[in-house]
Motif scaffolding. Structure first.
Motif, PDB file in Angstrom:
ATOM      1  N   CYS A  42     -29.969 -23.229  -5.732  1.00  0.00           N
ATOM      2  CA  CYS A  42     -30.817 -23.294  -6.931  1.00  0.00           C
ATOM      3  C   CYS A  42     -30.569 -22.096  -7.850  1.00  0.00           C
ATOM      4  N   SER A  43     -30.461 -20.914  -7.270  1.00  0.00           N
ATOM      5  CA  SER A  43     -30.208 -19.725  -8.094  1.00  0.00           C
ATOM      6  C   SER A  43     -28.820 -19.799  -8.723  1.00  0.00           C
ATOM      7  N   ASP A  44     -27.832 -20.358  -8.000  1.00  0.00           N
ATOM      8  CA  ASP A  44     -26.490 -20.509  -8.564  1.00  0.00           C
ATOM      9  C   ASP A  44     -26.511 -21.406  -9.800  1.00  0.00           C
ATOM     10  N   LEU A  45     -27.260 -22.498  -9.730  1.00  0.00           N
ATOM     11  CA  LEU A  45     -27.290 -23.462 -10.828  1.00  0.00           C
ATOM     12  C   LEU A  45     -28.075 -22.930 -12.028  1.00  0.00           C
ATOM     13  N   MET A  46     -28.936 -21.932 -11.789  1.00  0.00           N
ATOM     14  CA  MET A  46     -29.696 -21.320 -12.884  1.00  0.00           C
ATOM     15  C   MET A  46     -29.101 -19.975 -13.292  1.00  0.00           C
ATOM     16  N   TRP A  47     -27.913 -19.647 -12.773  1.00  0.00           N
ATOM     17  CA  TRP A  47     -27.317 -18.322 -12.938  1.00  0.00           C
ATOM     18  C   TRP A  47     -27.210 -17.896 -14.399  1.00  0.00           C
ATOM     19  N   HIS A  48     -26.864 -18.838 -15.292  1.00  0.00           N
ATOM     20  CA  HIS A  48     -26.636 -18.504 -16.699  1.00  0.00           C
ATOM     21  C   HIS A  48     -27.919 -18.137 -17.429  1.00  0.00           C
ATOM     22  N   LEU A  49     -29.072 -18.432 -16.826  1.00  0.00           N
ATOM     23  CA  LEU A  49     -30.353 -18.086 -17.449  1.00  0.00           C
ATOM     24  C   LEU A  49     -30.941 -16.795 -16.882  1.00  0.00           C
ATOM     25  N   LEU A  50     -30.180 -16.118 -16.034  1.00  0.00           N
ATOM     26  CA  LEU A  50     -30.678 -14.914 -15.376  1.00  0.00           C
ATOM     27  C   LEU A  50     -29.968 -13.678 -15.911  1.00  0.00           C
ATOM     28  N   SER A  51     -30.687 -12.576 -15.974  1.00  0.00           N
ATOM     29  CA  SER A  51     -30.078 -11.311 -16.367  1.00  0.00           C
ATOM     30  C   SER A  51     -29.296 -10.757 -15.183  1.00  0.00           C
ATOM     31  N   TYR A  52     -28.409  -9.790 -15.467  1.00  0.00           N
ATOM     32  CA  TYR A  52     -27.634  -9.179 -14.390  1.00  0.00           C
ATOM     33  C   TYR A  52     -28.544  -8.499 -13.377  1.00  0.00           C
ATOM     34  N   LYS A  53     -29.609  -7.883 -13.851  1.00  0.00           N
ATOM     35  CA  LYS A  53     -30.529  -7.201 -12.940  1.00  0.00           C
ATOM     36  C   LYS A  53     -31.200  -8.202 -12.010  1.00  0.00           C
ATOM     37  N   THR A  54     -31.632  -9.348 -12.560  1.00  0.00           N
ATOM     38  CA  THR A  54     -32.258 -10.377 -11.740  1.00  0.00           C
ATOM     39  C   THR A  54     -31.265 -10.954 -10.741  1.00  0.00           C
ATOM     40  N   ARG A  55     -30.016 -11.139 -11.183  1.00  0.00           N
ATOM     41  CA  ARG A  55     -28.986 -11.640 -10.269  1.00  0.00           C
ATOM     42  C   ARG A  55     -28.800 -10.685  -9.091  1.00  0.00           C
TER      43      ARG A  55
ATOM     44  N   GLY B 200     -22.675 -22.833  -5.699  1.00  0.00           N
ATOM     45  CA  GLY B 200     -22.547 -23.612  -6.926  1.00  0.00           C
ATOM     46  C   GLY B 200     -22.203 -22.725  -8.098  1.00  0.00           C
ATOM     47  N   TYR B 201     -22.061 -23.360  -9.248  1.00  0.00           N
ATOM     48  CA  TYR B 201     -21.762 -22.626 -10.481  1.00  0.00           C
ATOM     49  C   TYR B 201     -22.328 -23.413 -11.647  1.00  0.00           C
ATOM     50  N   SER B 202     -22.748 -22.717 -12.677  1.00  0.00           N
ATOM     51  CA  SER B 202     -23.311 -23.378 -13.859  1.00  0.00           C
ATOM     52  C   SER B 202     -22.449 -23.093 -15.078  1.00  0.00           C
ATOM     53  N   PHE B 203     -22.221 -24.124 -15.865  1.00  0.00           N
ATOM     54  CA  PHE B 203     -21.471 -23.987 -17.106  1.00  0.00           C
ATOM     55  C   PHE B 203     -22.416 -24.226 -18.287  1.00  0.00           C
TER      56      PHE B 203
ATOM     57  N   ALA C 212     -37.304 -23.908 -18.672  1.00  0.00           N
ATOM     58  CA  ALA C 212     -35.877 -23.971 -18.990  1.00  0.00           C
ATOM     59  C   ALA C 212     -35.605 -25.298 -19.676  1.00  0.00           C
ATOM     60  N   PHE C 213     -35.064 -25.234 -20.895  1.00  0.00           N
ATOM     61  CA  PHE C 213     -34.779 -26.449 -21.664  1.00  0.00           C
ATOM     62  C   PHE C 213     -33.528 -26.223 -22.498  1.00  0.00           C
ATOM     63  N   ARG C 214     -32.522 -27.060 -22.262  1.00  0.00           N
ATOM     64  CA  ARG C 214     -31.259 -26.987 -23.007  1.00  0.00           C
ATOM     65  C   ARG C 214     -30.674 -25.575 -23.014  1.00  0.00           C
ATOM     66  N   GLU C 215     -30.487 -25.030 -21.844  1.00  0.00           N
ATOM     67  CA  GLU C 215     -29.857 -23.716 -21.640  1.00  0.00           C
ATOM     68  C   GLU C 215     -30.652 -22.568 -22.252  1.00  0.00           C
TER      69      GLU C 215
END
Length: 337
Positions: free
Chosen positions: A95-108, A136-139, A190-193
């Protein structure tokens, strides 16, 4: 992995980082790798390893490979006495992988550190499947940089958890003026990236009450400042209905629509749920008709135009006329250019 230490880190910070690396990752680290991770000399690494052996739980294992020593920490064979479900942990990582693009580096970094800590509490026989922390990975196109608003996100999370109001400084558009709002934040969405906060606008002083009947949705990355008002609780305010029964994000005036899709995009449309009351009719030529209820007309216009010539709005007639006018305006814009 957690971020590398800076060169000014204290000896105790470096010792803690060394212990965390060896305990939580379960990996072997070469002397060179530890030198780079801890930003210190090889001699300092040796002193830290000696101190770790004397002062902390766990036996440091040193192996010679080629010309270099490799270090790891021997863990209890049965793990610690905690209840962690390996499959559940794996799903959380996904789940965190799929939401990776919405997370800051600190949160990651925090997620990865917590994941590694949880893995350290698993029995040894469950560890091999966790060699790779990511599944997983998110684009995304047009990624928003949430690193610059990590503080705002943290304050919003605290506000939701404690049910305390916030005062926000919000700039809706890049050239617009900043406005202050006092809000009762209910949920991050989370809506449309993009991340939004769904909230009630409330009174700044006195009894906490809604100032407007409908909830507001604020873009997190357009918030210039968030201040949690610790003395203003919104415990008695109703929850916002975030159910997605109809098409669209913003709910205003519901409308019934019918859209024709050509064969080229029919599979894409057929595979998705657009509204709880949707009706799909497949045609013999491979095209289809989609009927559903939308929460507002503007998202329908954007939706139809996004398919270009492969979609035509059939009903309602008034909205079909609006789309036709929009297309005409677009044609004029391109003709001028």
């Amino acid at each position: 992995m957690p971020a590398k230490l800076d060169q000014d880190a204290s000896p105790d910070e470096k010792l803690l980082k060394l212990y965390s690396l060896l305990l939580f990752t379960g990996k072997e680290y070469s002397l060179t790798e530890l030198k780079e991770e801890l930003m210190c000399s090889k001699q300092t690494i040796g002193r830290l390893v000696n101190k770790l052996e004397k002062s902390y739980y766990g036996s440091v294992v040193v192996k010679r490979k080629g010309k270099e020593n490799y270090y790891s920490l021997k863990k209890p064979s049965k793990g610690l006495h905690v209840s962690i479900n390996p499959d559940g942990l794996r799903k959380m990582i996904l789940c965190s992988d799929l939401m990776w693009h919405l997370l800051s580096y600190k949160t990651r970094d925090q997620i990865e550190a917590s994941t590694l800590q949880a893995q350290a509490n698993l029995p040894t026989e469950d560890l091999p499947s966790f060699n790779d922390v990511h599944y997983g990975y998110s684009f995304t196109k047009g990624k928003i940089n949430y690193d610059v608003c990590d503080i705002e996100l943290n304050d919003l999370e605290k506000s939701i958890a404690s049910r305390k109001c916030c005062e926000i400084l919000y700039q809706q558009s890049v050239n617009g003026e900043c406005k202050r709002y006092t809000i009762a934040p209910m949920k991050l969405i989370a809506f449309r990236e993009t991340l939004y906060i769904g909230a009630w606008c409330v009174t700044r002083v006195g009894k906490v009450e809604k100032t407007i009947d409908n909830p507001m949705f604020f873009l997190v990355h357009r918030m210039q400042k968030v201040e949690v008002l610790s003395n203003r609780s919104y415990e008695k305010l109703p929850e916002i209905d975030f159910s997605n029964e109809t098409f669209g994000f913003i709910k205003s005036e519901p409308i019934k629509v019918k859209i024709f899709f050509k064969k080229k995009v029919a599979t894409y449309v057929y595979d998705r749920k657009w509204s709880d009351d949707q009706k799909i009719t497949l045609n013999d030529d491979g095209s289809l008709l989609l009927e559903f209820t939308s929460g507002n007309k503007y998202e329908v216009i954007s939706f139809v135009l996004g398919f270009g010539q492969n979609a035509v709005l059939l009903e309602p007639a008034s909205l079909k006329d609006e789309i036709a006018k929009e297309i005409e305006t677009m044609q004029k814009a391109y003709a001028k250019s």
